[in-house]
Design a protein around this motif. Structure first.
Motif, PDB file in Angstrom:
ATOM      1  N   ASP A 160       0.810  -1.220   0.000  1.00 33.02           N
ATOM      2  CA  ASP A 160       0.000   0.000   0.000  1.00 33.02           C
ATOM      3  C   ASP A 160       0.840   1.265   0.000  1.00 33.02           C
ATOM      4  O   ASP A 160       1.588   1.534   0.933  1.00 33.02           O
ATOM      5  CB  ASP A 160      -0.919   0.005   1.229  1.00 33.02           C
ATOM      6  N   LEU A 189       2.775  -1.681   4.590  1.00 30.78           N
ATOM      7  CA  LEU A 189       2.471  -0.246   4.641  1.00 30.78           C
ATOM      8  C   LEU A 189       3.702   0.530   4.228  1.00 30.78           C
ATOM      9  O   LEU A 189       4.673   0.616   4.974  1.00 30.78           O
ATOM     10  CB  LEU A 189       2.084   0.171   6.060  1.00 30.78           C
ATOM     11  N   CYS A 190       3.645   1.082   3.027  1.00 30.21           N
ATOM     12  CA  CYS A 190       4.781   1.851   2.524  1.00 30.21           C
ATOM     13  C   CYS A 190       4.459   3.341   2.554  1.00 30.21           C
ATOM     14  O   CYS A 190       5.343   4.177   2.718  1.00 30.21           O
ATOM     15  CB  CYS A 190       5.093   1.395   1.109  1.00 30.21           C
ATOM     16  N   GLY A 191       3.192   3.683   2.386  1.00 30.50           N
ATOM     17  CA  GLY A 191       2.796   5.085   2.402  1.00 30.50           C
ATOM     18  C   GLY A 191       1.291   5.191   2.373  1.00 30.50           C
ATOM     19  O   GLY A 191       0.579   4.183   2.334  1.00 30.50           O
ATOM     20  N   GLY A 235       4.675  -1.928   8.781  1.00 32.13           N
ATOM     21  CA  GLY A 235       5.269  -0.753   8.161  1.00 32.13           C
ATOM     22  C   GLY A 235       6.721  -0.994   7.786  1.00 32.13           C
ATOM     23  O   GLY A 235       7.416  -1.776   8.428  1.00 32.13           O
ATOM     24  N   ILE A 236       7.152  -0.325   6.720  1.00 32.96           N
ATOM     25  CA  ILE A 236       8.553  -0.470   6.290  1.00 32.96           C
ATOM     26  C   ILE A 236       9.176   0.907   6.076  1.00 32.96           C
ATOM     27  O   ILE A 236       8.511   1.852   5.670  1.00 32.96           O
ATOM     28  CB  ILE A 236       8.660  -1.262   4.970  1.00 32.96           C
TER      29      ILE A 236
END
Lengths: 362, 362
Positions: free
Chosen positions: B249, B271-273, B302-303
């Motif tokens: 995403d 979760l990238c952004g 998240g990353i």
């Protein structure tokens, strides 16, 4: 049973030895919108037929009242099939074998399993031995290890949910901060105690001063907060000066957002339930602060205890050891009386009125 | 520089050999509420002093315009410190050494790094060698391996974000379904292509028919949907008949909810952004369907690409190999001209107007 006597003379002598049992059951009559109402439930009473070869008969001592029951009343997909209209309620329970025509079960044996919301369970003994089928499996329990009630709490699904959810998914390390919502409940109280055993700082979230006292004094939590306190968000910040490493969530709603706001780097959010949202008629409140997972490279993961069924025996053994050594206190247990109180008991789960494990003696 | 000539006669001959450079810079003047406005930005022009021993001077060829810039304009904590008021904008960039008084850097070397939003970068050469400090580190890049623009896209942060986010966190398996939002962008286009390389079914979510055509025909995705289509929710269901195993995403908002709704058992949400939410003046829209994580024992994680800095060299090498073999297409690149276009360029990221990697030639 007149027709049986006439049709099958071989059964006469056998059935004449049997007590007859009438079995009252609770069924789903209609699907609720929001808070369940009396018209969503139907009761009936049927006579238990004489046991066929291979069958066993269980008398239910306790039905476990669980938040998941509310979800099963909806028609939607979940980790288990929804209840069909007219179906007897699915319910974990504990009871005793009162008749047996299967060699693996003897009269007097204590068992737990999906006994459904009824007074008696007639089951095929072979199916009752099939550990891969939670709908039919009956687990023999040792009443000298712990009370039958405890086999439905610390040594049952709630305790196992706490054990696997915290240790496998939450992976708490000594020195970390673990926050648990619904902390005085059957799952939460075990989560907090296991986290203490693992050397963590433990902060509970509960709904009354009585529960705060219980968590602090009986269970040894480091801090415990009332989620109804209008300043709970600030109080959580104060109680977790280093932030939160593991948040074990039974509640959802605003508390989940407050916890997300305080996550530390690589924190773990264990999603066990969202009891604040189950009776919603409006869409569920999603966590506004979910991007904290991104900022903190944290993860949020759902758990379902039945996924760990292969590891139940060793987990039960370890928790029984903690119980024996006094390192783990079994949660408070509250027993409601009578199947007709099924709905009032269910509602107590959502009002925050119950304290610890809620059972119903049918 | 009159005072230098007077105070330090040794510098006279040296500085007289140097070209003088005037350096225009973009600074944060005030913090935006919602969509950034011209008054949030200030420009100044300073003269670059002669190089002190050990220093290097970089001429910036391209500034990478990234959604994260919007977050740095807020005063709040994130995975990086926010920009201070008056600070030159943090910005990844690529450029060339034009003067050097450090033996590790030669005039003509190509580099990438945090060059900030300005035309020239004067930096201490020793600090530029410190790989542990992303604010000062300068990475020498090989212009024969790929163009300087590609070193800011596929072989730069967007490509590395796709690589580590998909492979380490998403962990796609052959035969699984991977859905990526912002699929025609610098990150998303690489995510989708790597997922294809790994044998997955790939579905993109984009904002125009032109981007759909690009994803289907140039990148070989299996399906691509327009998120502005009012029926995109139903279209996603049709495009993922088996459900979604990995959702990468970049966008957040309603699309995240639609994806959560279709998760398969043990799915991974990367979760990238959340570019749809960065300019919000109201609270961020949390994912209403987050309990799908519970039902499906799925996780959302998240990353942040900088966590993988130690593994950048091997990842870059592997991706350069895919590029050479034609297995990976470098994303489209769009270059805006002139620092004065910093704000219009930034806004293109949020309007969905840009296509692929957006650069600014200062």
């Amino acid at each position: 049973m007149a027709w049986l006597l006439l049709k099958n003379p071989l059964l006469v002598s056998f059935s004449s030895l049997m007590t007859t049992y009438s079995n009252t059951r609770v069924k789903l009559a209609s699907r609720p919108v929001g808070v369940p109402q009396p018209e969503n439930f139907a009761f009936d009473t049927v006579e238990i037929p004489p046991l066929a070869p291979g069958q066993v008969l269980v008398k239910t001592s306790f039905i476990s009242m669980d938040p998941a029951m509310r979800g099963w009343m909806n028609g939607s997909k979940s980790y288990m099939a929804p209840l069909a209209l007219g179906e007897v309620f699915r319910a974990l329970g504990a009871g005793q074998i009162v008749e047996s025509r299967h060699p693996a079960f003897a009269v007097g044996d204590y068992i737990t399993g999906d006994l459904k919301a009824q007074q008696f369970v007639l089951r095929d003994g072979q199916a009752a031995l099939d550990v891969t089928n939670p709908a039919t499996y009956l687990l023999k329990v040792d009443p000298t290890l712990a009370s039958l009630e405890t086999h439905l709490s610390t040594l049952g699904m709630p305790g196992l949910t706490a054990y696997f959810g915290l240790l496998h998914t939450g992976q708490p390390q000594a020195g970390e901060t673990v926050v648990v919502s619904g902390a005085a409940g059957a799952v939460g109280s075990v989560v907090g105690q296991i986290a203490k055993l693992k050397g963590c700082r433990v902060v509970g979230l509960v709904g009354s001063q009585e529960k705060i006292d219980y968590c602090l004094h009986d269970l040894g939590f480091d801090a415990c907060l009332d989620y109804k306190d209008p300043y709970v968000r600030a109080a959580l910040r104060t109680a977790c000066p280093q932030g939160i490493d593991v948040y074990f969530d039974n509640v959802g709603g605003d508390l989940l957002d407050y916890a997300l706001e305080r996550l530390r780097l690589r924190a773990r959010v264990v999603l066990c339930g969202a009891i604040s949202q189950y009776n919603n008629t409006t869409p569920i409140k999603g966590p506004t602060n979910y991007l904290s997972l991104l900022v903190n490279r944290a993860r949020m993961e759902g758990i379902v205890v039945l996924d760990n069924v292969a590891h139940f025996p060793e987990a039960t053994r370890e928790m029984a050891g903690w119980l024996r050594q006094g390192q783990l206190h079994t949660p408070k247990t509250q027993v409601e009386q009578g199947l007709h109180n099924f709905l009032p008991a269910l509602l107590k789960l959502f009002s925050g009125e119950n304290f610890g494990k809620l059972l119903l003696a049918p």
